[in-house]
Design a protein around this motif. Structure first.
Motif, short mmCIF file in Angstrom:
data_model
loop_
_atom_site.label_atom_id
_atom_site.label_comp_id
_atom_site.label_asym_id
_atom_site.label_seq_id
_atom_site.Cartn_x
_atom_site.Cartn_y
_atom_site.Cartn_z
N GLY A 3 26.85 -3.30 -26.24
CA GLY A 3 28.03 -3.18 -25.39
C GLY A 3 29.37 -3.28 -26.11
O GLY A 3 30.26 -2.44 -25.90
N THR A 55 24.81 -4.93 -20.68
CA THR A 55 26.01 -5.69 -20.32
C THR A 55 26.46 -5.38 -18.91
O THR A 55 26.83 -6.28 -18.14
N GLU A 136 34.21 -7.33 -20.24
CA GLU A 136 32.84 -7.66 -20.66
C GLU A 136 32.51 -7.08 -22.03
O GLU A 136 31.76 -7.68 -22.80
N GLY A 137 33.07 -5.91 -22.33
CA GLY A 137 32.77 -5.27 -23.60
C GLY A 137 33.65 -5.72 -24.74
O GLY A 137 33.15 -6.12 -25.80
N TRP A 140 33.67 -9.83 -25.17
CA TRP A 140 32.33 -10.23 -24.77
C TRP A 140 32.01 -11.69 -25.07
O TRP A 140 31.32 -12.35 -24.29
N ARG A 144 31.04 -14.12 -21.99
CA ARG A 144 29.71 -14.73 -21.90
C ARG A 144 29.79 -16.21 -21.51
O ARG A 144 28.89 -16.72 -20.84
#
Length: 264
Positions: A3, A55, A136-137, A140, A144
């Motif tokens: 991701g 992801t 999210e990418g 990350w 997380r």
């Protein structure tokens, strides 16, 4: 690829397009450059909607997990219905339908239509989806260890601010498509580009990617395109983390400077 590399390559690709557009005399206003890079970074994760462990499956909680299951089954059904004798038997739909140029084109066209017909609220929804994916990418490690709610709040806040900025005269709602009623039509372009960049990235790995479907090649309709085997790498390997990601970051920086007129 994983991701983070997909997202970074997506952002770099849009910044490169920005540099090319500036060189061609169709320079992007800075909001278009920034928003497009973030949308492209998010869209570069979207083809993995066919993968339950990707992801994107975690990005929107139970909703995205359910969507991944649906897309996986749909992709598998399309694969079985269209495979040729040379295509191998499979048990799932990963790296099939969503990893093709046709899927990229259709999703880009769909989001463009949504943006044009739905107005600012539709633009906000499109931005929210892709801002969450970009977070999210690109972020990350932080994503997380953060709660989903915090990521969604950051995505919603960013989307609301950016939608407001784009809506102001001269900030790019009518970039490239200038006729009345075509505002935000360009929003589909970074989505198409992000999907294609994802496919190209996956083509560099050992499994290849069937980008050209449904165009058949020999006895296969789902031909896994890629470079010669000695040039391929495994997803998450040191080549991706230590070589490609720094290269994507450097290309993105050069592209951004070119798009803003500091280079060339």
């Amino acid at each position: 690829m994983m991701g983070p590399a997909h997202s970074l390559s997506g952002a770099a690709a849009w910044l490169g397009v920005g540099a090319a557009a500036t060189a061609a005399g169709h320079g992007m206003p800075w909001p278009v450059l920034a928003v497009g890079a973030l949308i492209c970074a998010g869209a570069a994760l979207a083809p993995d909607l066919d993968h339950k462990s990707a992801t994107i499956s975690r990005a929107f909680g139970p909703l995205s997990r359910l969507l991944c299951e649906i897309i996986d089954k749909l992709s598998y059904a399309v694969y079985k219905a269209t495979r040729k004798p040379g295509d191998p038997r499979r048990t799932g739909g990963h790296r099939t339908l969503t990893h093709t140029w046709l899927w990229a084109a259709l999703t880009g066209a769909g989001f463009s239509a949504l943006a044009v017909l739905g107005g600012r609220w539709a633009v906000f929804v499109i931005l929210f989806i892709h801002m969450v994916l970009a977070i999210e990418g690109l972020l990350w490690r932080a994503a997380r260890v953060s709660s989903d709610v915090l990521v969604w709040l950051l995505g919603a806040t960013s989307a609301w601010i950016l939608a407001g900025v784009l809506d102001k005269p001269g900030n790019g709602s009518d970039w490239l498509f200038t006729d009345p009623g075509q505002e935000y039509l360009w929003l589909g372009l970074p989505i198409v580009l992000g999907s294609l960049v994802h496919c190209i990235g996956d083509a560099l790995t050992v499994s290849g990617c069937p980008i050209l479907w449904p165009i058949p090649l020999g006895r296969k309709r789902w031909y896994p395109l890629g470079p010669p085997e000695f040039m391929r790498f495994r997803a998450g390997s040191w080549v991706e983390l230590k070589v490609l990601m720094p290269v994507f970051a450097l290309l993105g920086a050069v592209g951004g400077l070119g798009a803003l007129g500091y280079i060339g």
